[in-house]
Design a protein around this motif. Structure first.
Motif, PDB file in Angstrom:
ATOM      1  N   LYS A 213      -6.120  10.833   7.159  1.00 52.17           N
ATOM      2  CA  LYS A 213      -6.549  11.624   8.321  1.00 52.17           C
ATOM      3  C   LYS A 213      -8.041  11.958   8.263  1.00 52.17           C
ATOM      4  CE  LYS A 213      -2.091  13.679   9.224  1.00 52.17           C
ATOM      5  NZ  LYS A 213      -1.290  14.891   9.259  1.00 52.17           N
ATOM      6  N   GLU A 214      -8.587  12.132   7.063  1.00 55.01           N
ATOM      7  CA  GLU A 214      -9.994  12.490   6.926  1.00 55.01           C
ATOM      8  C   GLU A 214     -10.917  11.352   7.350  1.00 55.01           C
ATOM      9  OE1 GLU A 214      -7.861  12.616   4.223  1.00 55.01           O
ATOM     10  OE2 GLU A 214      -7.360  14.737   4.424  1.00 55.01           O
ATOM     11  N   LEU A 215     -10.479  10.111   7.216  1.00 56.30           N
ATOM     12  CA  LEU A 215     -11.327   8.960   7.529  1.00 56.30           C
ATOM     13  C   LEU A 215     -11.096   8.382   8.917  1.00 56.30           C
ATOM     14  CD1 LEU A 215     -11.283   6.988   4.167  1.00 56.30           C
ATOM     15  CD2 LEU A 215     -13.088   8.416   5.100  1.00 56.30           C
ATOM     16  N   ARG A 216     -10.150   8.896   9.648  1.00 58.90           N
ATOM     17  CA  ARG A 216      -9.853   8.323  10.975  1.00 58.90           C
ATOM     18  C   ARG A 216     -11.018   8.478  11.936  1.00 58.90           C
ATOM     19  NH1 ARG A 216      -3.428   9.855  11.359  1.00 58.90           N
ATOM     20  NH2 ARG A 216      -2.882   8.478   9.635  1.00 58.90           N
ATOM     21  N   GLY A 217     -11.776   9.544  11.824  1.00 59.60           N
ATOM     22  CA  GLY A 217     -12.939   9.737  12.686  1.00 59.60           C
ATOM     23  C   GLY A 217     -14.111   8.859  12.279  1.00 59.60           C
ATOM     24  N   VAL A 218     -14.178   8.461  11.005  1.00 61.64           N
ATOM     25  CA  VAL A 218     -15.296   7.674  10.500  1.00 61.64           C
ATOM     26  C   VAL A 218     -15.024   6.177  10.647  1.00 61.64           C
ATOM     27  CG1 VAL A 218     -16.664   7.144   8.454  1.00 61.64           C
ATOM     28  CG2 VAL A 218     -15.883   9.472   8.850  1.00 61.64           C
ATOM     29  N   LEU A 219     -13.866   5.716  10.162  1.00 61.81           N
ATOM     30  CA  LEU A 219     -13.543   4.297  10.174  1.00 61.81           C
ATOM     31  C   LEU A 219     -12.632   3.878  11.323  1.00 61.81           C
ATOM     32  CD1 LEU A 219     -12.823   3.645   6.386  1.00 61.81           C
ATOM     33  CD2 LEU A 219     -14.887   3.095   7.651  1.00 61.81           C
ATOM     34  N   GLY A 220     -11.957   4.841  11.916  1.00 61.50           N
ATOM     35  CA  GLY A 220     -10.956   4.523  12.923  1.00 61.50           C
ATOM     36  C   GLY A 220     -11.529   3.983  14.222  1.00 61.50           C
ATOM     37  N   VAL A 221     -10.638   3.420  15.048  1.00 62.16           N
ATOM     38  CA  VAL A 221     -11.018   2.905  16.354  1.00 62.16           C
ATOM     39  C   VAL A 221     -11.135   4.076  17.319  1.00 62.16           C
ATOM     40  CG1 VAL A 221     -10.305   1.387  18.236  1.00 62.16           C
ATOM     41  CG2 VAL A 221      -9.835   0.729  15.881  1.00 62.16           C
ATOM     42  N   SER A 222     -12.253   4.146  18.047  1.00 60.58           N
ATOM     43  CA  SER A 222     -12.460   5.259  18.974  1.00 60.58           C
ATOM     44  C   SER A 222     -11.655   5.052  20.249  1.00 60.58           C
ATOM     45  CB  SER A 222     -13.948   5.414  19.312  1.00 60.58           C
ATOM     46  OG  SER A 222     -14.394   4.257  19.998  1.00 60.58           O
ATOM     47  N   ASP A 223     -11.422   6.130  20.973  1.00 61.00           N
ATOM     48  CA  ASP A 223     -10.626   6.077  22.195  1.00 61.00           C
ATOM     49  C   ASP A 223     -11.391   5.453  23.356  1.00 61.00           C
ATOM     50  OD1 ASP A 223      -8.466   7.224  20.976  1.00 61.00           O
ATOM     51  OD2 ASP A 223      -9.088   9.274  21.458  1.00 61.00           O
ATOM     52  N   GLY A 224     -12.721   5.456  23.294  1.00 60.52           N
ATOM     53  CA  GLY A 224     -13.522   5.007  24.428  1.00 60.52           C
ATOM     54  C   GLY A 224     -13.728   3.575  24.551  1.00 60.52           C
TER      55      GLY A 224
ATOM     56  N   ALA B 202      -3.287  -1.626  20.469  1.00 60.11           N
ATOM     57  CA  ALA B 202      -2.821  -2.075  19.151  1.00 60.11           C
ATOM     58  C   ALA B 202      -3.834  -1.718  18.070  1.00 60.11           C
ATOM     59  CB  ALA B 202      -2.574  -3.583  19.168  1.00 60.11           C
ATOM     60  N   LYS B 203      -5.128  -1.798  18.391  1.00 61.28           N
ATOM     61  CA  LYS B 203      -6.159  -1.413  17.420  1.00 61.28           C
ATOM     62  C   LYS B 203      -6.083   0.076  17.116  1.00 61.28           C
ATOM     63  CE  LYS B 203      -9.633  -4.931  18.261  1.00 61.28           C
ATOM     64  NZ  LYS B 203     -10.995  -5.229  18.692  1.00 61.28           N
ATOM     65  N   GLN B 204      -5.820   0.882  18.143  1.00 58.45           N
ATOM     66  CA  GLN B 204      -5.708   2.318  17.916  1.00 58.45           C
ATOM     67  C   GLN B 204      -4.507   2.663  17.056  1.00 58.45           C
ATOM     68  OE1 GLN B 204      -5.708   3.935  21.860  1.00 58.45           O
ATOM     69  NE2 GLN B 204      -7.932   4.279  21.832  1.00 58.45           N
ATOM     70  N   SER B 205      -3.438   1.884  17.149  1.00 57.12           N
ATOM     71  CA  SER B 205      -2.258   2.162  16.320  1.00 57.12           C
ATOM     72  C   SER B 205      -2.515   1.834  14.855  1.00 57.12           C
ATOM     73  CB  SER B 205      -1.047   1.386  16.841  1.00 57.12           C
ATOM     74  OG  SER B 205      -1.206   0.003  16.601  1.00 57.12           O
ATOM     75  N   CYS B 206      -3.559   1.082  14.558  1.00 49.58           N
ATOM     76  CA  CYS B 206      -3.892   0.745  13.169  1.00 49.58           C
ATOM     77  C   CYS B 206      -4.438   1.940  12.403  1.00 49.58           C
ATOM     78  CB  CYS B 206      -4.910  -0.394  13.119  1.00 49.58           C
ATOM     79  SG  CYS B 206      -4.272  -1.958  13.712  1.00 49.58           S
ATOM     80  N   ASP B 207      -4.821   2.989  13.107  1.00 43.30           N
ATOM     81  CA  ASP B 207      -5.353   4.171  12.438  1.00 43.30           C
ATOM     82  C   ASP B 207      -4.335   4.819  11.501  1.00 43.30           C
ATOM     83  OD1 ASP B 207      -7.775   3.849  13.637  1.00 43.30           O
ATOM     84  OD2 ASP B 207      -7.531   5.479  15.084  1.00 43.30           O
ATOM     85  N   GLN B 208      -3.078   4.493  11.637  1.00 40.29           N
ATOM     86  CA  GLN B 208      -2.049   5.062  10.751  1.00 40.29           C
ATOM     87  C   GLN B 208      -2.229   4.593   9.309  1.00 40.29           C
ATOM     88  OE1 GLN B 208       1.729   3.675  12.101  1.00 40.29           O
ATOM     89  NE2 GLN B 208       1.285   1.538  11.636  1.00 40.29           N
ATOM     90  N   HIS B 209      -2.978   3.504   9.105  1.00 46.67           N
ATOM     91  CA  HIS B 209      -3.213   2.994   7.755  1.00 46.67           C
ATOM     92  C   HIS B 209      -4.345   3.725   7.040  1.00 46.67           C
ATOM     93  CE1 HIS B 209      -0.463  -0.352   8.253  1.00 46.67           C
ATOM     94  NE2 HIS B 209      -1.047  -0.665   9.399  1.00 46.67           N
ATOM     95  N   LEU B 210      -5.030   4.620   7.757  1.00 48.83           N
ATOM     96  CA  LEU B 210      -6.130   5.377   7.173  1.00 48.83           C
ATOM     97  C   LEU B 210      -5.708   6.809   6.897  1.00 48.83           C
ATOM     98  CD1 LEU B 210      -9.076   4.326   9.524  1.00 48.83           C
ATOM     99  CD2 LEU B 210      -8.726   3.618   7.169  1.00 48.83           C
TER     100      LEU B 210
ATOM    101  N   TYR C  29      -7.987  -3.035   7.835  1.00 48.39           N
ATOM    102  CA  TYR C  29      -8.874  -4.088   8.351  1.00 48.39           C
ATOM    103  C   TYR C  29      -8.078  -5.313   8.803  1.00 48.39           C
ATOM    104  CZ  TYR C  29     -12.894  -1.419   6.827  1.00 48.39           C
ATOM    105  OH  TYR C  29     -13.836  -0.434   6.678  1.00 48.39           O
ATOM    106  N   THR C  30      -6.997  -5.641   8.126  1.00 44.56           N
ATOM    107  CA  THR C  30      -6.143  -6.746   8.552  1.00 44.56           C
ATOM    108  C   THR C  30      -5.467  -6.418   9.879  1.00 44.56           C
ATOM    109  OG1 THR C  30      -5.739  -7.345   6.261  1.00 44.56           O
ATOM    110  CG2 THR C  30      -4.208  -8.211   7.889  1.00 44.56           C
ATOM    111  N   CYS C  31      -4.993  -5.188  10.014  1.00 46.54           N
ATOM    112  CA  CYS C  31      -4.337  -4.770  11.250  1.00 46.54           C
ATOM    113  C   CYS C  31      -5.306  -4.831  12.422  1.00 46.54           C
ATOM    114  CB  CYS C  31      -3.781  -3.356  11.075  1.00 46.54           C
ATOM    115  SG  CYS C  31      -2.950  -2.683  12.530  1.00 46.54           S
ATOM    116  N   VAL C  32      -6.527  -4.359  12.237  1.00 42.10           N
ATOM    117  CA  VAL C  32      -7.520  -4.364  13.315  1.00 42.10           C
ATOM    118  C   VAL C  32      -7.892  -5.790  13.706  1.00 42.10           C
ATOM    119  CG1 VAL C  32      -9.910  -3.777  13.879  1.00 42.10           C
ATOM    120  CG2 VAL C  32      -8.436  -2.081  12.827  1.00 42.10           C
ATOM    121  N   SER C  33      -8.051  -6.668  12.727  1.00 40.78           N
ATOM    122  CA  SER C  33      -8.442  -8.040  13.066  1.00 40.78           C
ATOM    123  C   SER C  33      -7.296  -8.811  13.726  1.00 40.78           C
ATOM    124  CB  SER C  33      -8.932  -8.778  11.824  1.00 40.78           C
ATOM    125  OG  SER C  33      -7.876  -8.974  10.917  1.00 40.78           O
ATOM    126  N   ASP C  34      -6.048  -8.439  13.453  1.00 34.34           N
ATOM    127  CA  ASP C  34      -4.908  -9.111  14.059  1.00 34.34           C
ATOM    128  C   ASP C  34      -4.501  -8.511  15.406  1.00 34.34           C
ATOM    129  OD1 ASP C  34      -4.813 -10.779  11.904  1.00 34.34           O
ATOM    130  OD2 ASP C  34      -3.131  -9.764  10.923  1.00 34.34           O
TER     131      ASP C  34
END
Length: 115
Positions: free
Chosen positions: A104-115, A94-102, A83-88
């Motif tokens: 793999k199972e939660l990337r589709g639920v909490l992660g930033v979408s490609d669209g 850059a928001k999509q690169s924050c998905d590395q902090h999640l 959440y800190t990475c996404v807000s910064d």
């Protein structure tokens, strides 16, 4: 019931307040002693306590609302790096690169979408 709506629509502090109040009022209603019946009042049924059903359903709903709030706070605490990475992040990439902090199972639920 409003506590559940506020919890679902991301107002956790209001949901926490309303859930705690509902829990308190539900417990108070269950602990209340029945009133004395006057001579003009209709006779209640055997063991009738009309507030019992409402109090129990209020307790269940308040518990659900508090569970949603606690879950929200726990997810934000556990994944605070994400959440800190996404807000910064200043760009979408850059928001999509924050998905590395999640995980793999939660990337589709909490992660930033490609669209």
């Amino acid at each position: 019931m409003w506590a559940v709506f506020f919890a679902l629509f991301s107002w956790p502090y209001v949901a926490l307040l309303l859930g705690a109040l509902a829990l308190y009022w539900g417990i108070s209603a269950l602990r209340a002693k029945p009133r004395d019946i006057g001579p003009d009042a209709p006779a209640p049924g055997p063991g009738a306590r009309p507030q019992t059903t409402a109090a129990i359903s209020g307790l269940v709903t308040a518990g659900l609302a508090l569970l949603l709030v606690v879950t929200t706070f726990t997810v934000q605490l556990v994944y605070s790096d994400y959440y800190t990475c996404v807000s910064d992040a200043l760009t979408h990439q850059a928001k999509q690169s924050c998905d590395q902090h999640l995980p793999k199972e939660l990337r589709g639920v909490l992660g930033v979408s490609d669209g």
